[in-house]
Motif scaffolding. Structure first.
Motif, PDB file in Angstrom:
ATOM      1  N   THR A 110       0.863  -1.151   0.143  1.00 63.19           N
ATOM      2  CA  THR A 110      -0.027  -0.077  -0.057  1.00 63.19           C
ATOM      3  C   THR A 110       0.976   1.195  -0.048  1.00 63.19           C
ATOM      4  OG1 THR A 110      -0.095  -0.092   2.564  1.00 63.19           O
ATOM      5  CG2 THR A 110      -1.958  -1.124   1.063  1.00 63.19           C
ATOM      6  N   TRP A 111       1.938   1.354   0.694  1.00 68.19           N
ATOM      7  CA  TRP A 111       2.869   2.368   0.706  1.00 68.19           C
ATOM      8  C   TRP A 111       3.286   2.859  -0.475  1.00 68.19           C
ATOM      9  CZ3 TRP A 111       3.483   6.509   3.488  1.00 68.19           C
ATOM     10  CH2 TRP A 111       4.728   7.141   3.741  1.00 68.19           C
ATOM     11  N   LEU A 112       3.650   1.768  -1.309  1.00 70.85           N
ATOM     12  CA  LEU A 112       4.356   2.270  -2.700  1.00 70.85           C
ATOM     13  C   LEU A 112       3.172   2.923  -3.569  1.00 70.85           C
ATOM     14  CD1 LEU A 112       6.491  -0.859  -3.358  1.00 70.85           C
ATOM     15  CD2 LEU A 112       7.343   1.308  -2.750  1.00 70.85           C
ATOM     16  N   ALA A 113       2.101   2.434  -3.619  1.00 68.54           N
ATOM     17  CA  ALA A 113       1.017   2.915  -4.478  1.00 68.54           C
ATOM     18  C   ALA A 113       0.685   4.252  -3.781  1.00 68.54           C
ATOM     19  CB  ALA A 113      -0.396   1.861  -4.108  1.00 68.54           C
ATOM     20  N   SER A 136       7.700   2.975  -7.061  1.00 73.39           N
ATOM     21  CA  SER A 136       7.386   1.590  -7.254  1.00 73.39           C
ATOM     22  C   SER A 136       8.179   0.968  -8.198  1.00 73.39           C
ATOM     23  CB  SER A 136       5.868   1.449  -7.540  1.00 73.39           C
ATOM     24  OG  SER A 136       5.535   1.983  -8.781  1.00 73.39           O
ATOM     25  N   TYR A 137       8.639   2.002  -9.177  1.00 71.49           N
ATOM     26  CA  TYR A 137       9.470   1.205 -10.350  1.00 71.49           C
ATOM     27  C   TYR A 137      10.790   1.101  -9.772  1.00 71.49           C
ATOM     28  CZ  TYR A 137      12.895   1.910 -14.095  1.00 71.49           C
ATOM     29  OH  TYR A 137      13.813   1.645 -15.172  1.00 71.49           O
ATOM     30  N   TYR A 154       1.653 -11.555   2.535  1.00 61.82           N
ATOM     31  CA  TYR A 154       2.744 -11.714   1.643  1.00 61.82           C
ATOM     32  C   TYR A 154       1.748 -11.905   0.429  1.00 61.82           C
ATOM     33  CZ  TYR A 154       7.194 -13.069   3.731  1.00 61.82           C
ATOM     34  OH  TYR A 154       8.545 -13.090   4.346  1.00 61.82           O
ATOM     35  N   GLN A 155       0.432 -12.340   0.556  1.00 66.82           N
ATOM     36  CA  GLN A 155      -0.672 -12.467  -0.818  1.00 66.82           C
ATOM     37  C   GLN A 155      -0.763 -11.118  -1.166  1.00 66.82           C
ATOM     38  OE1 GLN A 155      -4.181 -14.227   0.114  1.00 66.82           O
ATOM     39  NE2 GLN A 155      -4.634 -13.326   2.107  1.00 66.82           N
ATOM     40  N   TYR A 156      -1.071  -9.946  -0.263  1.00 66.62           N
ATOM     41  CA  TYR A 156      -1.254  -8.663  -0.739  1.00 66.62           C
ATOM     42  C   TYR A 156      -0.214  -8.161  -1.580  1.00 66.62           C
ATOM     43  CZ  TYR A 156      -4.724  -9.492   2.923  1.00 66.62           C
ATOM     44  OH  TYR A 156      -5.741  -9.937   3.661  1.00 66.62           O
ATOM     45  N   GLY A 161       2.108  -7.140  -7.407  1.00 68.69           N
ATOM     46  CA  GLY A 161       3.084  -7.544  -8.206  1.00 68.69           C
ATOM     47  C   GLY A 161       4.758  -7.487  -7.685  1.00 68.69           C
ATOM     48  N   LEU A 162       4.597  -7.683  -6.370  1.00 66.50           N
ATOM     49  CA  LEU A 162       6.053  -7.642  -5.667  1.00 66.50           C
ATOM     50  C   LEU A 162       6.401  -9.064  -5.206  1.00 66.50           C
ATOM     51  CD1 LEU A 162       5.148  -4.887  -3.295  1.00 66.50           C
ATOM     52  CD2 LEU A 162       6.329  -4.550  -5.500  1.00 66.50           C
TER      53      LEU A 162
END
Length: 214
Positions: A110-113, A136-137, A154-156, A161-162
């Motif tokens: 969530t933080w990267l978004a 995020s890049y 982990y699933q989130y 996409g991580l």
């Protein structure tokens, strides 16, 4: 020269007013790049070195919640470190690999978004943005985050996409780990989890091997 696989720091600036993304520290990041080892960040508490280890602790001074200092230091500290590295340091040091540790992994999803949104809107403020790409890049390109075995988050991160940027920690050789030596058995995916065999192989081996050059 001694064969160590990593360099580790507490990700708090040792000098107030000179944050980690300041060019003051560029010689350090360049040296670690030249060594070709990843930089690990690990928060701490109650260090008597200026502000080090005191991330957000003023906000919980006098708290009745016994785990509050640990929570704000280890969690918020790594999030602030991710802001510094993905927002400015990694763009200036494209060969630097960074590992965020002991803060769980869920914040990355969530933080990267959230940071990407701020990056997109930053030009409207009239101030220059130190990167042509969103945070995020740079995280996907140069960063890893380590969580605890059995973490549902982990699933989130996989959904975000991580999956190529996730590691699993056993906390070895901490004597207080009640799960040692069977900690990794807790990393097996739970029923209904989005973490499948392919992702599990990455978490337990492929990502770590790539990160540390094994």
């Amino acid at each position: 020269q001694l064969g160590f696989r990593s360099v580790a720091i507490i990700p708090d600036p040792p000098i107030l007013g000179i944050p980690l993304d300041h060019p003051y520290y560029d010689p350090l990041w360049s040296c670690i790049e030249e060594l070709g080892v990843p930089l690990g960040t690990h928060e701490a508490m109650y260090h008597k070195m200026g502000s080090v280890g005191y991330v957000a602790q003023n906000h919980v001074e006098g708290t009745t919640i016994p785990y509050a200092p640990h929570a704000v230091s280890f969690g918020f500290g790594e999030m602030m470190a991710a802001l510094a590295f993905t927002g400015a340091i990694c763009p200036r040091h494209p060969d630097l690999t960074v590992v965020f540790t002991e803060s769980s992994v869920g914040w990355a999803a969530t933080w990267l978004a959230f940071l990407d949104e701020k990056w997109e809107r930053a030009p409207l403020t009239g101030f220059p943005v130190p990167s042509d790409h969103p945070p995020s890049y740079w995280f996907a390109r140069q960063c890893f985050v380590s969580g605890e075995p059995g973490e549902a988050d982990y699933q989130y991160c996989v959904e975000a996409g991580l999956e190529d940027n996730l590691l699993v920690a056993t906390d070895f050789p901490h004597p207080e780990d009640e799960h040692f030596p069977h900690g990794l058995t807790r990393a097996l995916p739970r029923r209904g989890s989005r973490v499948g065999e392919t992702q599990l192989r990455k978490l337990l081996w492929e990502n770590g091997a790539r990160c540390y050059g094994l």
